[in-house]
Design an enzyme around this catalytic site. Structure first.
Site, PDB file in Angstrom:
ATOM      1  N   LYS A 111       1.036  -1.022  -0.258  1.00 37.39           N
ATOM      2  CA  LYS A 111      -0.051   0.564  -0.130  1.00 37.39           C
ATOM      3  C   LYS A 111       0.859   1.283   0.418  1.00 37.39           C
ATOM      4  O   LYS A 111       2.039   1.036  -0.032  1.00 37.39           O
ATOM      5  CB  LYS A 111      -0.874   0.048   1.336  1.00 37.39           C
ATOM      6  CG  LYS A 111      -1.661  -1.221   1.363  1.00 37.39           C
ATOM      7  CD  LYS A 111      -2.693  -1.424   1.697  1.00 37.39           C
ATOM      8  CE  LYS A 111      -3.606  -3.011   2.226  1.00 37.39           C
ATOM      9  NZ  LYS A 111      -4.423  -3.239   2.462  1.00 37.39           N
TER      10      LYS A 111
ATOM     11  N   HIS B 263      -7.973  -3.582  -6.461  1.00 35.29           N
ATOM     12  CA  HIS B 263      -8.011  -3.662  -4.615  1.00 35.29           C
ATOM     13  C   HIS B 263      -9.107  -2.552  -4.845  1.00 35.29           C
ATOM     14  O   HIS B 263      -9.380  -1.813  -4.716  1.00 35.29           O
ATOM     15  CB  HIS B 263      -6.844  -3.223  -4.373  1.00 35.29           C
ATOM     16  CG  HIS B 263      -6.693  -3.099  -2.688  1.00 35.29           C
ATOM     17  ND1 HIS B 263      -7.425  -2.418  -1.963  1.00 35.29           N
ATOM     18  CD2 HIS B 263      -5.809  -4.267  -2.050  1.00 35.29           C
ATOM     19  CE1 HIS B 263      -7.107  -2.844  -0.548  1.00 35.29           C
ATOM     20  NE2 HIS B 263      -6.369  -3.834  -0.958  1.00 35.29           N
TER      21      HIS B 263
ATOM     22  N   SER C  15      -6.287  -9.288   6.368  1.00 32.85           N
ATOM     23  CA  SER C  15      -5.912  -9.783   8.219  1.00 32.85           C
ATOM     24  C   SER C  15      -4.947 -11.675   7.866  1.00 32.85           C
ATOM     25  O   SER C  15      -5.203 -12.128   9.248  1.00 32.85           O
ATOM     26  CB  SER C  15      -6.724 -10.370   8.705  1.00 32.85           C
ATOM     27  OG  SER C  15      -7.303  -8.893   8.756  1.00 32.85           O
TER      28      SER C  15
HETATM   29  P1  13P Z   1      -4.022  -6.610   5.285  1.00 33.91           P
HETATM   30  O1  13P Z   1      -3.145  -8.201   5.274  1.00 33.91           O
HETATM   31  O2  13P Z   1      -3.607  -5.216   5.481  1.00 33.91           O
HETATM   32  O3  13P Z   1      -5.654  -6.575   6.167  1.00 33.91           O
HETATM   33  O4  13P Z   1      -4.353  -5.919   4.004  1.00 33.91           O
HETATM   34  C1  13P Z   1      -4.920  -6.569   2.916  1.00 33.91           C
HETATM   35  C2  13P Z   1      -4.680  -6.280   1.237  1.00 33.91           C
HETATM   36  O5  13P Z   1      -5.473  -5.510   1.639  1.00 33.91           O
HETATM   37  C3  13P Z   1      -3.979  -6.750   1.218  1.00 33.91           C
HETATM   38  O6  13P Z   1      -4.124  -6.601  -0.450  1.00 33.91           O
END
Ligand code: 13P
Length: 236
Positions: free
Chosen positions: A8, A92, A194
């Protein structure tokens, strides 16, 4: 099995070099899992350079559908290819939620990436209210229906209510959604939402789960390696 880390909007160039150097060392001895990192655009070149000669792939977090043009702020597939980037994520839920991405723009982005020879990870997933309202299947059918099968396409099932909440889908629920997606399109399906070292093994053990797209837990070398190890240990 593929484990991809979606960073991200975290990590600049220097942190990326540090992370990738450590990751390459830690993964050297691990077999049986494909690993990719997806840094922000500005750190892609550094990641490609640092991971050159390793088996770890570098992917972007988005890609535009045009090869070039008047699209301020966007990046094209040929630009990524020129950097030595292996693939890209598209669709996403954060792109859909905050940046107006639709099924149609996701499909166009995926198509352009595939046409340019990139490996694409297309994300799908229902929101909490959609699940509560019994809409999950309809939402997944709609989101998957715009994608065409391709050897270089992978889908990531990321229930929006599980992203960044610490509350992952149960293995049974992930299995059910993955099986539905696979019945619509014969491609590998990653689970995202998660994923942590503590829950990776049981999620990955589901027969329709072909890997993981990891957010928060991919930002730390040790927790990301632990998830990669869990994938490597999963019999297939
Ligand atoms: P998390 O693993 O932080 O929940 O994020 C998942 C995600 O959006 C991966 O693209």
């Amino acid at each position: 099995m593929l484990v991809a880390g979606n960073w991200k909007m975290y990590k600049g160039t220097s942190e990326t070099v540090e992370f990738c150097t450590a990751l390459a060392e830690r993964l050297e001895a691990i077999d049986g899992v494909d690993v990719a990192v997806c840094p922000p655009y500005t750190a892609l070149a550094a990641a490609v350079r640092t991971l050159a000669g390793t088996e770890i792939a570098v992917a972007a977090q988005n890609v535009h559908w045009a090869e070039e043009g008047a699209y301020t702020g966007e990046i094209s597939a040929p630009m990524l290819r020129e950097l030595g980037v292996y693939g890209a994520i598209v669709g996403h839920s954060e792109r859909r939620q905050y940046f107006g991405e639709t099924d149609e723009t996701v499909a166009r982005r995926a198509e352009a990436g595939l046409d340019a020879g990139l490996h694409m990870i297309a994300c799908v997933g229902e929101t909490g209210p959609e699940r509560k309202g019994g809409q999950t299947e309809a939402v997944l059918r709609r989101q998957v229906s715009v994608l065409r099968p391709d050897d270089n396409l992978v889908i990531a099932y990321e229930p929006v209510w599980a992203i960044g909440t610490g509350l992952s889908a149960t293995p049974e629920l992930a299995q059910e959604a993955h099986a539905l997606i696979k019945s619509l399109l014969e491609v590998p399906v990653l689970y995202g939402g998660s994923v942590k070292p503590e829950n990776a093994a049981e999620l990955l053990a589901q027969p329709a789960v072909d890997g993981a797209l990891v957010g928060g837990a991919s930002l730390d070398v040790e927790s990301f390696v632990a998830i990669c190890e869990a994938a490597a240990r999963t019999p297939r």
